[in-house]
Write a protein that holds these residues in place. Structure first.
Motif, PDB file in Angstrom:
ATOM      1  N   ASN A  10       0.748  -1.608   0.278  1.00 22.07           N
ATOM      2  CA  ASN A  10      -0.109   0.344  -0.202  1.00 22.07           C
ATOM      3  C   ASN A  10       0.603   0.963  -0.196  1.00 22.07           C
ATOM      4  O   ASN A  10       0.562   2.499  -0.767  1.00 22.07           O
ATOM      5  CB  ASN A  10      -0.769   0.053   1.147  1.00 22.07           C
ATOM      6  CG  ASN A  10      -1.834  -0.961   0.861  1.00 22.07           C
ATOM      7  OD1 ASN A  10      -2.391  -0.618  -0.163  1.00 22.07           O
ATOM      8  ND2 ASN A  10      -2.705  -1.078   2.036  1.00 22.07           N
ATOM      9  N   GLN A  11       1.888   0.574   0.463  1.00 21.78           N
ATOM     10  CA  GLN A  11       3.016   2.471   0.695  1.00 21.78           C
ATOM     11  C   GLN A  11       3.445   2.889  -0.963  1.00 21.78           C
ATOM     12  O   GLN A  11       4.264   3.775  -1.142  1.00 21.78           O
ATOM     13  CB  GLN A  11       3.527   1.985   1.841  1.00 21.78           C
ATOM     14  CG  GLN A  11       3.395   2.537   3.248  1.00 21.78           C
ATOM     15  CD  GLN A  11       4.151   2.111   4.644  1.00 21.78           C
ATOM     16  OE1 GLN A  11       5.296   1.074   4.692  1.00 21.78           O
ATOM     17  NE2 GLN A  11       4.090   1.516   5.354  1.00 21.78           N
ATOM     18  N   ASP A  12       4.111   1.707  -1.725  1.00 21.41           N
ATOM     19  CA  ASP A  12       3.859   1.564  -2.619  1.00 21.41           C
ATOM     20  C   ASP A  12       4.169   0.363  -3.394  1.00 21.41           C
ATOM     21  O   ASP A  12       4.736  -0.775  -3.236  1.00 21.41           O
ATOM     22  CB  ASP A  12       5.555   2.022  -2.124  1.00 21.41           C
ATOM     23  CG  ASP A  12       6.918   2.430  -3.856  1.00 21.41           C
ATOM     24  OD1 ASP A  12       6.228   2.181  -4.696  1.00 21.41           O
ATOM     25  OD2 ASP A  12       7.894   2.300  -3.742  1.00 21.41           O
ATOM     26  N   ARG A  13       2.948   0.973  -4.692  1.00 20.52           N
ATOM     27  CA  ARG A  13       2.811  -0.250  -5.933  1.00 20.52           C
ATOM     28  C   ARG A  13       3.544  -0.909  -6.315  1.00 20.52           C
ATOM     29  O   ARG A  13       3.693  -2.121  -6.803  1.00 20.52           O
ATOM     30  CB  ARG A  13       1.151  -0.163  -5.873  1.00 20.52           C
ATOM     31  CG  ARG A  13       0.646   0.003  -5.259  1.00 20.52           C
ATOM     32  CD  ARG A  13      -1.035   0.423  -5.854  1.00 20.52           C
ATOM     33  NE  ARG A  13      -1.616   0.439  -4.803  1.00 20.52           N
ATOM     34  CZ  ARG A  13      -2.786  -0.483  -4.822  1.00 20.52           C
ATOM     35  NH1 ARG A  13      -3.171  -1.311  -5.400  1.00 20.52           N
ATOM     36  NH2 ARG A  13      -3.804  -0.544  -3.383  1.00 20.52           N
ATOM     37  N   ASP A  14       4.883  -0.049  -6.293  1.00 19.09           N
ATOM     38  CA  ASP A  14       5.744  -0.369  -6.781  1.00 19.09           C
ATOM     39  C   ASP A  14       7.083  -0.701  -6.587  1.00 19.09           C
ATOM     40  O   ASP A  14       8.407  -0.898  -6.434  1.00 19.09           O
ATOM     41  CB  ASP A  14       6.822   0.648  -7.655  1.00 19.09           C
ATOM     42  CG  ASP A  14       5.990   1.525  -9.465  1.00 19.09           C
ATOM     43  OD1 ASP A  14       5.070   0.486 -10.096  1.00 19.09           O
ATOM     44  OD2 ASP A  14       4.777   2.497  -9.222  1.00 19.09           O
ATOM     45  N   ASN A  15       6.779  -1.432  -5.022  1.00 17.75           N
ATOM     46  CA  ASN A  15       7.782  -1.955  -4.397  1.00 17.75           C
ATOM     47  C   ASN A  15       8.020  -3.549  -4.896  1.00 17.75           C
ATOM     48  O   ASN A  15       7.275  -3.932  -4.677  1.00 17.75           O
ATOM     49  CB  ASN A  15       7.544  -1.547  -2.566  1.00 17.75           C
ATOM     50  CG  ASN A  15       9.109  -2.594  -2.094  1.00 17.75           C
ATOM     51  OD1 ASN A  15       9.987  -3.484  -2.459  1.00 17.75           O
ATOM     52  ND2 ASN A  15       8.985  -2.601  -0.138  1.00 17.75           N
ATOM     53  N   PRO A  16       8.374  -4.177  -5.428  1.00 24.72           N
ATOM     54  CA  PRO A  16       9.068  -5.255  -5.885  1.00 24.72           C
ATOM     55  C   PRO A  16       8.981  -6.432  -4.577  1.00 24.72           C
ATOM     56  O   PRO A  16       8.201  -7.291  -4.776  1.00 24.72           O
ATOM     57  CB  PRO A  16      10.312  -5.903  -7.549  1.00 24.72           C
ATOM     58  CG  PRO A  16      10.880  -4.719  -7.367  1.00 24.72           C
ATOM     59  CD  PRO A  16      10.336  -3.644  -6.479  1.00 24.72           C
ATOM     60  N   ARG A  17       9.735  -6.030  -4.077  1.00 20.91           N
ATOM     61  CA  ARG A  17      10.395  -6.708  -2.614  1.00 20.91           C
ATOM     62  C   ARG A  17       9.312  -7.380  -2.111  1.00 20.91           C
ATOM     63  O   ARG A  17       8.742  -8.815  -0.993  1.00 20.91           O
ATOM     64  CB  ARG A  17      11.164  -6.342  -1.717  1.00 20.91           C
ATOM     65  CG  ARG A  17      12.623  -6.349  -2.490  1.00 20.91           C
ATOM     66  CD  ARG A  17      13.902  -5.337  -2.309  1.00 20.91           C
ATOM     67  NE  ARG A  17      13.011  -3.925  -2.712  1.00 20.91           N
ATOM     68  CZ  ARG A  17      13.630  -3.655  -3.805  1.00 20.91           C
ATOM     69  NH1 ARG A  17      14.173  -5.006  -5.187  1.00 20.91           N
ATOM     70  NH2 ARG A  17      13.432  -2.145  -4.359  1.00 20.91           N
ATOM     71  N   ALA A  18       8.305  -6.085  -1.452  1.00 24.85           N
ATOM     72  CA  ALA A  18       7.189  -5.977  -0.670  1.00 24.85           C
ATOM     73  C   ALA A  18       6.404  -7.835  -1.101  1.00 24.85           C
ATOM     74  O   ALA A  18       5.548  -8.523  -0.809  1.00 24.85           O
ATOM     75  CB  ALA A  18       6.298  -5.249  -0.449  1.00 24.85           C
ATOM     76  N   VAL A  19       6.333  -7.388  -2.559  1.00 26.30           N
ATOM     77  CA  VAL A  19       5.482  -8.631  -3.308  1.00 26.30           C
ATOM     78  C   VAL A  19       6.001  -9.600  -3.124  1.00 26.30           C
ATOM     79  O   VAL A  19       5.068 -10.270  -3.042  1.00 26.30           O
ATOM     80  CB  VAL A  19       4.953  -7.593  -4.899  1.00 26.30           C
ATOM     81  CG1 VAL A  19       4.182  -8.469  -5.438  1.00 26.30           C
ATOM     82  CG2 VAL A  19       3.992  -6.422  -4.846  1.00 26.30           C
TER      83      VAL A  19
END
Lengths: 214, 719
Positions: free
Chosen positions: A144-153
C-alpha cells in the motif's frame, strides 16, 4: 511565524538534499553494498553488517545503512548456523530504528515483515498462528505504501507459497504475485545506475517462487 | 606579520591534514582474556573503522587528525570509547577488554518451582497452543496444566492440586491481578472448569512453589495468566460444539483493539444421547459475555481492560448410601469479573504497573429442603514499580490492597452471617546478577488482615547457577501465608493465617528441541484449619493442623527426535501427610496420590492436514476412610486411576479447524473415593456409593471457523 516555519522547512530540506548528495556517504554505501553481494562466510557477513552500522552511526539521519544492516542480518540468519531468533530480533530492532528515521517507508515495512517471516520459519507449527498474520499484514502495508516495491510483492508471494505448502493447497495465488513482482523488477532495472544505492534485491527470490508454478 | 604567520601555520596544518594517514592497530578481548572477533571499531562521527578479526586484532587507516574518539561496539557487550590523538602515522592502542551485558538471552534464569508457557522465554515448558491441543484438557487451561510436574489429577474435581496441597492453595492471577472464584461453581462429583477461555492468553507462568514475593495468599502455588497484547486484525470467530457454541468478534488497528464474545453451553442434548451415571434433572447450562480491549498509550504504555459476566446452573438427584432416597440439588450461579491495568516504561529505567480487579460470585443452592445463598466479592488494587539500576541489579516494589466481603444466608430461616476483610500488602524483590552464570533473588512480603487482626512477614530467596552450556541449578526457599477458606472464616472470624515453608532444588537442561527438568522439594504446613463434626457441619474451628509434603518430579519434552512429533512425559512422586479439617491425626489427603504419571504425544500428518494427539494419565489411587475396616482415618485406597484420551484436529483450510476428542477411550471405571452411610445396615455394614465419573467417556466435536476480511489479500487482487 509562518515565515519562520517556511524558512525552517526550506533549511531542513536543504539539509536532506545536501546529505543525499554527500559523495563520501554514497561511496561508503556503494562499497558496503558491493561487499554484501559476495559474502562467503559468517565472519565476512559480520564485517559487512558492522560496516553499515558504522555508516549509520556517522549519518544518523539516513535510514538506508540501518536497513541494509538489518537485511544482512536476516540473510545471515537464513544462510548460516547461528542463533536465528537472536539474529532476527536484532534485525527487527534495526528496522525499528530505520522506521523512526523514515516513517511510512515501504522498503522498511517490507523488511520488517521479512524478519517476522524469518522468526516464523524457526518454529512454524507453534508460531504460525500469531506470526503469519503479522507478516502478511506488514507485506500488505508495504504494498500500500508503494505499489512499485517489488520486494513487498515478492515476500508476500513467498509467504503465500509457504502457507499453501503448509496447508497443502495449490500455489496459484503465490504464482500470480510472483509474476507481478517480476514485472515490477523489470521496471526497476530500467532505473538502475552505477551509483544506485536504494534496495534492489529480491529478483532471484521471485524467480524461485515462480519456478514452483509449472 | 602576526596574521601572516598564522595563515602560514594554518596552511601548513591544513596541508598536513589532507596528506597524512594514521594507522590504528590494536586487539580486543573479552572478560576472560579471549580474543573477541567481529567487534565494530570506528572513529566517532566518521566512516573510518573496521571489524576485529578472528584473533581479536584490528587495523585501519584514518585521515582524521587531532583529538578523536575511538568506539568499540559489539552486540550484547558494553560499548567502550577511547580518546585518541591522531598525530603520529601509527598508533598502537592498548588491549581493550569488553564487558558482556547481562541480558535475558544470555543469563541464567531462576527456574526453581517455575514453569513458563510462552513463545518468548527460553525455558519454556508448555506453549500457549498446547493448552488447546492437549487431548485430555478438552480446551481447559487447568486440564493442560494437569499434565505438568507437581500436579495430581483429581478426576471428579477438575481444579488444580499441587504437591499435596488442595485446590484453594493455588493462587490464580490474570495480568498480575487476583481472580476470585476462577472456577465455575459445581455440585459434588461434577468436575468443574476454569471460567476463562484459553484464547485470551499469550502466556502463563505456573509455579509449584518458592515463588516470587509478588504473590501471596497461596500456600502451594501461583498461576499467573497473561492476556494478549494488541490484536493484529479484524476477525470473527465462530465455534460450534456438541455442547454449545459461540461467536467472537475482534476490531483492531495499530493503536487499539477490542474483542467481544458470547457463548452458550448446554449439556442437555449431549446427555440425552449418552447416558450419565448421575441423574440430572436439568443438565449443566451456562451463558457468558466477555469483552477484552487493549490500547497503546504514549510511546510504550499499554492499557488493558477486560470484563466478563456469566450465569449457569444445573439440577440433579444425588443418591444416598444405604437408602432408596435421593437428595435434590439445584445450583444457580452468577459471576462477574472485571479488571483494568496499565503498564508503561518511564524514563530512568523505571517500569510501572497499576491495576484493579473485581470479581463477584453468587451461588444459590437448594439442597433438599435447605436453601442457601452465598455471595463473595473480591476487589484488588495493585501498583508496582521496577527499577533497573544496571544490567546486573534490579528491584521491584509493590503495594496491594484487597477488599473482601463474604456472606452466607439461609433463605427460609432468614439467617445470615458475613465478614468483610480488608487486607494490605507491601512487597519488594531484588535481583542481583554476580555474573551471567549466577543470580540471587531476595524478596520480602508483608501483610495485614483486619478481620483476623494480624500482621505477618514472608521472606523469600532464590539462587540460580548456570551448569555448563545448557544446564542450570536453582534453589528456592520461602515462607507463605494464606487466610483460611471463606466458608470457615465466616464461622469463626478469629481464624488466623495458615502457613507453609518451601525448600526447592531444581535442575533444568534445555537444548534446541529438548527440555529436561528434575525438581525435589520439602514443604511444611502449620496452622491449618481443623474442626470437630463433619465437613458439612463443622464445629470448634481452630488453627490446629500441621503437616508436610515432600517428593521429586521429572519432566522431559522432546520435539526433535521423531519427525513431526512432539511429546512430553511427567512423573511426580509426593509423600504428604497432614492433620486438617476433620482429621486430628496426620493422614495422606485424598487429593494427593503418591505416584502421578502423564504422557502427551502429538503427531502432525501433513498429507492429511491433521494433528492427532493422545494423552495418558495415571496415579496410584486416592485415600479414603472406610468405616467398615477400623476407626482410623484414611485407612483405604481406591484402585489406580487411569485415563487415555485421544484427539484429532483437522485443518482443511487455514481458517477452519475441526476438532474431535474422546476422553478415557478405554472406558476405565475410575473411582475417586466412596461416600458411606452414617449408620450401619441390618448386617452391621456401612453401605457406600462410589464417587466415579459422570460417564465412562466424554466425546467432543467442535468446528471453529475464523472469518476475516483480509484487507491485504483484497488489495493484492486489485493490483
Amino acid at each position: 511565524m509562518k515565515k519562520t516555519i517556511l524558512t525552517l522547512a526550506a533549511f531542513l530540506m536543504w539539509i536532506t538534499v545536501a546529505s543525499a548528495n554527500d559523495p563520501a556517504y554514497e561511496a561508503a554505501m556503494q562499497k558496503q553494498i558491493k561487499a554484501m553481494n559476495s559474502i562467503p562466510d559468517l565472519a565476512t557477513s559480520q564485517q559487512v553488517t558492522n560496516g553499515f552500522l558504522r555508516i549509520a552511526e556517522a549519518k544518523n539521519e539516513e535510514w538506508l545503512p540501518l536497513y541494509y544492516a538489518a537485511y544482512n542480518q536476516i540473510i545471515a540468519a537464513f544462510r548460516f548456523e547461528v542463533d536465528k531468533d537472536q539474529y532476527f530480533d536484532q534485525a527487527i530492532e534495526l528496522v525499528r530504528k530505520a522506521d523512526a528515521i523514515a516513517p511510512g517507508n515501504s522498503e522498511i515495512t517490507a523488511l520488517h515483515g521479512y524478519a517476522i517471516m524469518g522468526k516464523l520459519s524457526v518454529d512454524p507449527a507453534s508460531r504460525g498462528q500469531e506470526m503469519s498474520p503479522q507478516a502478511m499484514q506488514l507485506f500488505g502495508k508495504a504494498i500500500n505504501q508503494d505499489r512499485d516495491n517489488p520486494r513487498a510483492v515478492t515476500l508476500m508471494a513467498q509467504m503465500e507459497l509457504g502457507m499453501a505448502q503448509f496447508f497443502g493447497s495449490g500455489p496459484e495465488k503465490a504464482c500470480g504475485m510472483a509474476r507481478m513482482a517480476l514485472e515490477i523488477f523489470e521496471k526497476e532495472e530500467a532505473k538502475l545506475t552505477e551509483s544506485y544505492i536504494l534496495p534492489t534485491w529480491g529478483k532471484s527470490l521471485a524467480e524461485e517462487v515462480s519456478s514452483k508454478c509449472n | 606579520m602576526n596574521g601572516q604567520l598564522y595563515l602560514t601555520a594554518l596552511f601548513f596544518f591544513f596541508h598536513l591534514g589532507v596528506s597524512s594517514q594514521t594507522l590504528i592497530t590494536g586487539k580486543i578481548l573479552d572478560e576472560k582474556g579471549q580474543a573477541l572477533p567481529g567487534v565494530n571499531v570506528f572513529i566517532k562521527g566518521s566512516f573510518d573503522g573496521t571489524s576485529s578479526s578472528i584473533d581479536g586484532s584490528y587495523e585501519f587507516e584514518t585521515s582524521l587528525q587531532g583529538k578523536q574518539t575511538l568506539v568499540f561496539k559489539f552486540l550484547s557487550f558494553k560499548t567502550q570509547e577511547l580518546e585518541l590523538n591522531c598525530e603520529q602515522s601509527e598508533i598502537t592502542v592498548p588491549d581493550i577488554q569488553l564487558v558482556e551485558l547481562i541480558t535475558e538471552m544470555n543469563a541464567v534464569t531462576i527456574s526453581a518451582g517455575a514453569m513458563q508457557a510462552s513463545d518468548e522465554s527460553k525455558s519454556v515448558i508448555l506453549k500457549p497452543l498446547d493448552i488447546v491441543t492437549t487431548p485430555s484438557a478438552m480446551g481447559d487451561i487447568m486440564g493442560a496444566f494437569q499434565t505438568l510436574p507437581g500436579t495430581s489429577t483429581v478426576g471428579n474435581d477438575g481444579r488444580l492440586f499441587v504437591r499435596g496441597g488442595d485446590a484453594s492453595e493455588v493462587g490464580i492471577y490474570i495480568d498480575g491481578m487476583k481472580v476470585g472464584n476462577a472456577y465455575g461453581s459445581t455440585a459434588g462429583n461434577v468436575p468443574t472448569r476454569t471460567r476463562f477461555n484459553p484464547n485470551l492468553f499469550k502466556g502463563t507462568f505456573f509455579s509449584t512453589g518458592g515463588y516470587s514475593a509478588e504473590y501471596g495468599q497461596a500456600l502451594s502455588s501461583a498461576l499467573a495468566l497473561n492476556t494478549k497484547d494488541l490484536s493484529i486484525r479484524n476477525q470473527g470467530d465462530l465455534s460450534l460444539m456438541t455442547v454449545g457454541g459461540g461467536y467472537s468478534h475482534t476490531l483492531a488497528n495499530e493503536r487499539q483493539s477490542i474483542t467481544a464474545s458470547a457463548n452458550y453451553f448446554n449439556l442437555g442434548p449431549y446427555q440425552e444421547l449418552i447416558k450419565q451415571n448421575l441423574d440430572f434433572e436439568k443438565a449443566p447450562e451456562s451463558w457468558d459475555v466477555e469483552m477484552a480491549a487493549q490500547k497503546k498509550t504514549g510511546k510504550n504504555g499499554l492499557l488493558k481492560v477486560m470484563a466478563r459476566t456469566e450465569a449457569g446452573g444445573m439440577k440433579l438427584w444425588q443418591p444416598l448410601p444405604g437408602s432408596e432416597n435421593r437428595v435434590f440439588i439445584d445450583l444457580k450461579n452468577n459471576y462477574t469479573y472485571a479488571q483494568a491495568n496499565w503498564r508503561s516504561a518511564l524514563k530512568n529505567d523505571w517500569m510501572i504497573f497499576t491495576g484493579f480487579s473485581y470479581s463477584k460470585n453468587k451461588d444459590r443452592i437448594t439442597y433438599d429442603s435447605l436453601k442457601v445463598e452465598r455471595e463473595s466479592e473480591l476487589l484488588h488494587f495493585k501498583a508496582t514499580g521496577i527499577k533497573d539500576f544496571s544490567d546486573r541489579f534490579s528491584a521491584k516494589f509493590g503495594v496491594e490492597h484487597f477488599v473482601h466481603p463474604f456472606s452466607e444466608k439461609l433463605v427460609k430461616e432468614n439467617q445470615s452471617r458475613a465478614f468483610n476483610d480488608h487486607e494490605t500488602y507491601l512487597f519488594t524483590e531484588w535481583d542481583y546478577y554476580f555474573n551471567k552464570n549466577l543470580v540471587l533473588r531476595t524478596g520480602l512480603r508483608a501483610g495485614n488482615s483486619e478481620v483476623s487482626d494480624e500482621t505477618w512477614i514472608d521472606p523469600r530467596i532464590s539462587l540460580a547457577y548456570q551448569l555448563g552450556e545448557k544446564g542450570q541449578l536453582s534453589v528456592a526457599a520461602g515462607k507463605f501465608h494464606q487466610l483460611p477458606e471463606e466458608n470457615y472464616r465466616v464461622l469463626n472470624q478469629n481464624l488466623k493465617n495458615t502457613e507453609s515453608n518451601h525448600l526447592i532444588l531444581n535442575y533444568l537442561y534445555s537444548k534446541e528441541g529438548y527440555t529436561f527438568r528434575a525438581e525435589t522439594f520439602y514443604k511444611t504446613y502449620d496452622q491449618l484449619v481443623t474442626f470437630q463434626g463433619t465437613a458439612q457441619n463443622p464445629e470448634s474451628l481452630a488453627n490446629m493442623g500441621a503437616g508436610y509434603a515432600k517428593g521429586i518430579d521429572f519432566f522431559f519434552r522432546d520435539r526433535k527426535t521423531f519427525k513431526e512429533t512432539d511429546y512430553w512425559v511427567t512423573y511426580s512422586f509426593v509423600d504428604s501427610k497432614r492433620s486438617f479439617h476433620q482429621y486430628q491425626t496426620q493422614v495422606q489427603p485424598s487429593f494427593a496420590p503418591r505416584h502421578n504419571f502423564s504422557l502427551v504425544v502429538k503427531h502432525f500428518i501433513s498429507p492429511l492436514k491433521s494433528q492427532i494427539g493422545a494423552s495418558f494419565a495415571y496415579n496410584d489411587g486416592y485415600t479414603y476412610t472406610d468405616p467398615n475396616v477400623d476407626n482410623s482415618k484414611m485407612n483405604s485406597k481406591t484402585k489406580y486411576f487411569q485415563n487415555l484420551s485421544i484427539s484429532w484436529s483437522y485443518l482443511p483450510k487455514p481458517n477452519l479447524i475441526i476438532h474431535l476428542a474422546c476422553s478415557n477411550v478405554l472406558g476405565r471405571d475410575n473411582v475417586f473415593g466412596y461416600t458411606f452411610s452414617p449408620s450401619t445396615n441390618d448386617q452391621g455394614v456401612f453401605e457406600s456409593i462410589p464417587n466415579g465419573q459422570l460417564a465412562p467417556r466424554f466425546l467432543f466435536l467442535g468446528v471453529f471457523l475464523t472469518l476475516s476480511k483480509d484487507k491485504t489479500a483484497n488489495n493484492l487482487n486489485n493490483l
